[in-house]
Design a protein around this motif. Sequence first.
Motif, short mmCIF file in Angstrom:
data_model
loop_
_atom_site.label_atom_id
_atom_site.label_comp_id
_atom_site.label_asym_id
_atom_site.label_seq_id
_atom_site.Cartn_x
_atom_site.Cartn_y
_atom_site.Cartn_z
N SER A 12 0.83 -1.21 0.00
CA SER A 12 0.00 0.00 0.00
C SER A 12 0.86 1.25 0.00
O SER A 12 0.56 2.23 -0.68
N TYR A 13 1.94 1.22 0.78
CA TYR A 13 2.84 2.37 0.82
C TYR A 13 3.50 2.58 -0.54
O TYR A 13 3.64 3.71 -1.01
N ASN A 14 3.89 1.48 -1.19
CA ASN A 14 4.46 1.59 -2.53
C ASN A 14 3.49 2.24 -3.50
O ASN A 14 3.90 2.96 -4.42
N ALA A 15 2.19 1.98 -3.32
CA ALA A 15 1.17 2.54 -4.19
C ALA A 15 0.79 3.96 -3.79
O ALA A 15 -0.05 4.59 -4.44
N GLY A 16 1.40 4.49 -2.73
CA GLY A 16 1.09 5.85 -2.29
C GLY A 16 -0.10 5.93 -1.35
O GLY A 16 -0.49 7.02 -0.94
N ASP A 17 -0.69 4.79 -0.99
CA ASP A 17 -1.85 4.80 -0.10
C ASP A 17 -1.36 4.65 1.34
O ASP A 17 -1.38 3.57 1.92
N CYS A 18 -0.92 5.78 1.91
CA CYS A 18 -0.35 5.75 3.25
C CYS A 18 -1.42 5.50 4.31
O CYS A 18 -1.13 5.02 5.39
#
Length: 357
Positions: free
Chosen positions: A294-300
């Motif tokens: 999720s962090y890789n996808a920008g969804d912090c």
Amino acid sequence: MTSPLQPSTGVRAPDADPRTLIRLRGPAEVAAALPYMLGFHPAESLVGIGIGANKRVTLTARLDLGPPPYREQAAAMATYLRHASSVEAILVVVSDLPKSVVKRAGTAARVAARKAGMAVVDVMHVSDGRWWSLRCRNPRCCPPGGEVIDQSLVGQFAAELAALGRVVYPDRAAVTASIAYDQTAASEVRAALDAALAEQDRLAATAGSGAVVDAGERIVGAAVIGRRDRPRDLTVDEIGRLGAALQLIAVRDRALRWTVSPLAEVAENVWYQLTRRLPSPYAAPAATLLAVQSYNAGDCTLAGDCAARALTDDPRYTMAKLVAEAVMRAIPPGDFRAAMREAWLCDRRSRRSRRAA
């Protein structure tokens, strides 16, 4: 004040997927895009949009508005945006409170941003489908009754993110609920997990720990690759074998390579299903992998929730702590992704060296 690590926080960083480009030409676009920049529809919130020197959004962050005074929330928001190398800020108060209270929150946010060294592009108020600029006093462009949020812009942003498979949740609580434990066939899952753990013990006794790790890596790889062309739910048996394999730190670390691979989206769905279906305390590795993905996808926002879910299962789970820290410090996902890729390459080089020896 709401801590950046608490579930009520929402953060979405935009740098992970170059296909996602939401253009903010003015306050109308900001008002329409807020849910799509955060990943959920905010309510009673202080939202900060950080802008870097290249005029791209560095971070979109949300904190609970809470009761006045707002100095602490405003200071936390300013720190958050500065950690993401923002040089400018757009500040939005999403609230149905009286105008006098909203203006107080907006003023506190503006002062804090300026003290942190950022120029303030605008301070806005969003409520009940309308938006206002709290800085503009010209009734011709900013009427006292506000402007209606442009639904054509909302539809445009919704279509762009839907094409990428992005989900926008109705509220903050729905994000957390999306990874809650699903007890469907719980006894069958637990039996499959126990059987897989016992099989690991037998393999370790006869072939050694290295064989167990290699077998676990094959199980994870088969689950991801096998869904490359045909997405489908995990079977109970697969949940048990994957859950057992990921209890091994070496297998989990090797599984990180899928988070930066062409099959990252396929892997993400595997981590998601395991996070939902594995009982405590066995969900921590899968929840952590989903946090990284999720962090890789920008969804912090989801990353922080997954890290919290993992730490609820295992408060000592180090990688979950690292993701939580990355969210708190607003480390750009691109930097985080690069670190994950380097860790994978180091592991790959190390394994090649061992085979050559």
